[in-house]
Structure formats: structure tokens, C-alpha cells
Write a protein that holds these residues in place. Structure first.
Motif, mmCIF file in Angstrom:
data_model
loop_
_atom_site.group_PDB
_atom_site.id
_atom_site.type_symbol
_atom_site.label_atom_id
_atom_site.label_comp_id
_atom_site.label_asym_id
_atom_site.label_seq_id
_atom_site.Cartn_x
_atom_site.Cartn_y
_atom_site.Cartn_z
ATOM 1 N N LEU A 41 0.840 -1.197 0.000
ATOM 2 C CA LEU A 41 0.000 0.000 0.000
ATOM 3 C C LEU A 41 0.873 1.243 0.000
ATOM 4 O O LEU A 41 1.979 1.224 0.525
ATOM 5 N N THR A 42 0.332 2.315 -0.558
ATOM 6 C CA THR A 42 0.926 3.636 -0.376
ATOM 7 C C THR A 42 -0.201 4.587 -0.008
ATOM 8 O O THR A 42 -1.370 4.350 -0.345
ATOM 9 N N ALA A 43 0.127 5.671 0.695
ATOM 10 C CA ALA A 43 -0.882 6.643 1.114
ATOM 11 C C ALA A 43 -0.307 8.045 1.014
ATOM 12 O O ALA A 43 0.876 8.269 1.288
ATOM 13 N N THR A 44 -1.141 8.993 0.595
ATOM 14 C CA THR A 44 -0.750 10.402 0.556
ATOM 15 C C THR A 44 -1.867 11.245 1.164
ATOM 16 O O THR A 44 -3.027 10.829 1.196
ATOM 17 N N PRO A 99 -7.097 -3.949 -7.455
ATOM 18 C CA PRO A 99 -6.015 -2.985 -7.277
ATOM 19 C C PRO A 99 -6.423 -1.614 -7.812
ATOM 20 O O PRO A 99 -7.230 -1.512 -8.736
ATOM 21 N N GLY A 100 -5.885 -0.561 -7.220
ATOM 22 C CA GLY A 100 -6.189 0.773 -7.719
ATOM 23 C C GLY A 100 -5.968 1.845 -6.668
ATOM 24 O O GLY A 100 -5.457 1.586 -5.581
ATOM 25 N N MET A 101 -6.378 3.066 -7.035
ATOM 26 C CA MET A 101 -6.236 4.230 -6.179
ATOM 27 C C MET A 101 -7.617 4.567 -5.610
ATOM 28 O O MET A 101 -8.584 4.661 -6.351
ATOM 29 N N TYR A 102 -7.680 4.753 -4.316
ATOM 30 C CA TYR A 102 -8.938 5.055 -3.635
ATOM 31 C C TYR A 102 -8.804 6.396 -2.919
ATOM 32 O O TYR A 102 -7.875 6.599 -2.132
ATOM 33 N N ALA A 103 -9.732 7.310 -3.213
ATOM 34 C CA ALA A 103 -9.700 8.649 -2.619
ATOM 35 C C ALA A 103 -10.529 8.665 -1.339
ATOM 36 O O ALA A 103 -11.602 8.061 -1.267
ATOM 37 N N VAL A 104 -10.011 9.361 -0.335
ATOM 38 C CA VAL A 104 -10.709 9.523 0.943
ATOM 39 C C VAL A 104 -10.608 10.983 1.367
ATOM 40 O O VAL A 104 -9.671 11.691 0.974
ATOM 41 N N THR A 105 -11.578 11.441 2.136
ATOM 42 C CA THR A 105 -11.570 12.834 2.593
ATOM 43 C C THR A 105 -11.874 12.891 4.084
ATOM 44 O O THR A 105 -12.427 11.959 4.671
#
Length: 103
Positions: free
Chosen positions: A4-7, A60-66
Motif C-alpha cells: 500500500l501507499t498513502a498520501t 487494485p487501484g487508487m482510492y480517494a478519501v476525505t
């Protein structure tokens, strides 16, 4: 392996001169390289954390969170996205400041 990666990033401007509470909005992204149940929370430099939240990533993919926090007074700190499972990964620290000059 469920790598995993997170920004994390501040969505709105860094410095505000209003009286009362101001809502700071943050956006993060979590990249997963396999299907996973992802548990995460937001953490602030003063020790405040959001409730844990879950994403069921079916592929797999990129998941946006707020996240948003209402703050008042003067404050300088950071927020970060902390993935708790399936791996322990923390994002960068996204800095923000609030300066209020109230009479």
C-alpha cells in the motif's frame, strides 16, 4: 503481498483570518496493488484521530478519501492518513495553519 501507499493534502488555503470555527478539508489517496479490506484513520499533530473507516477494495487501484475538521483560535499543525490494515502505512504530513485575530 498487499503493498500500500498513502498520501495526504490540504484541499483549501493554508492561512485563514476569520473569527469562530473554520472547516479544514483534507484529501488523501490510498493505492493498493491487490484486493484488500483497508482500514484507515486520519491523525492530527495534536493527537486527535478520526474514527476508523473501512474501504473494501475489490481490485487494485487508487482510492480517494476525505476528512474535515472544524477548528477555531490559532493553530499550526499537520494531518496525515494512517492505514492500519492490511499493512501499517502512514502518509506524508500535510501542514496547515489557522491564524485568527479577533477583537
Amino acid at each position: 503481498d498487499k503493498a500500500l501507499t498513502a498520501t495526504a493534502a490540504l484541499i483549501d488555503k493554508q492561512d485563514v483570518s476569520l473569527c469562530g470555527n473554520y472547516r479544514f478539508s483534507f484529501q488523501g489517496s490510498i493505492a493498493t496493488y491487490s484486493a484488500a479490506k483497508i482500514t484507515y484513520r486520519w491523525e492530527r499533530s495534536d493527537g486527535v484521530t478520526s474514527p476508523e473507516q473501512v474501504i473494501s477494495a475489490e481490485k487494485p487501484g487508487m482510492y480517494a478519501v476525505t476528512e474535515a475538521w472544524d477548528l477555531g483560535g490559532s493553530y499550526a499543525g499537520w494531518v496525515r492518513l494512517h492505514v492500519l490494515s492490511p499493512a501499517d502505512v502512514s502518509s506524508n504530513q500535510a501542514p496547515f495553519t489557522l491564524t485568527q485575530m479577533c477583537k
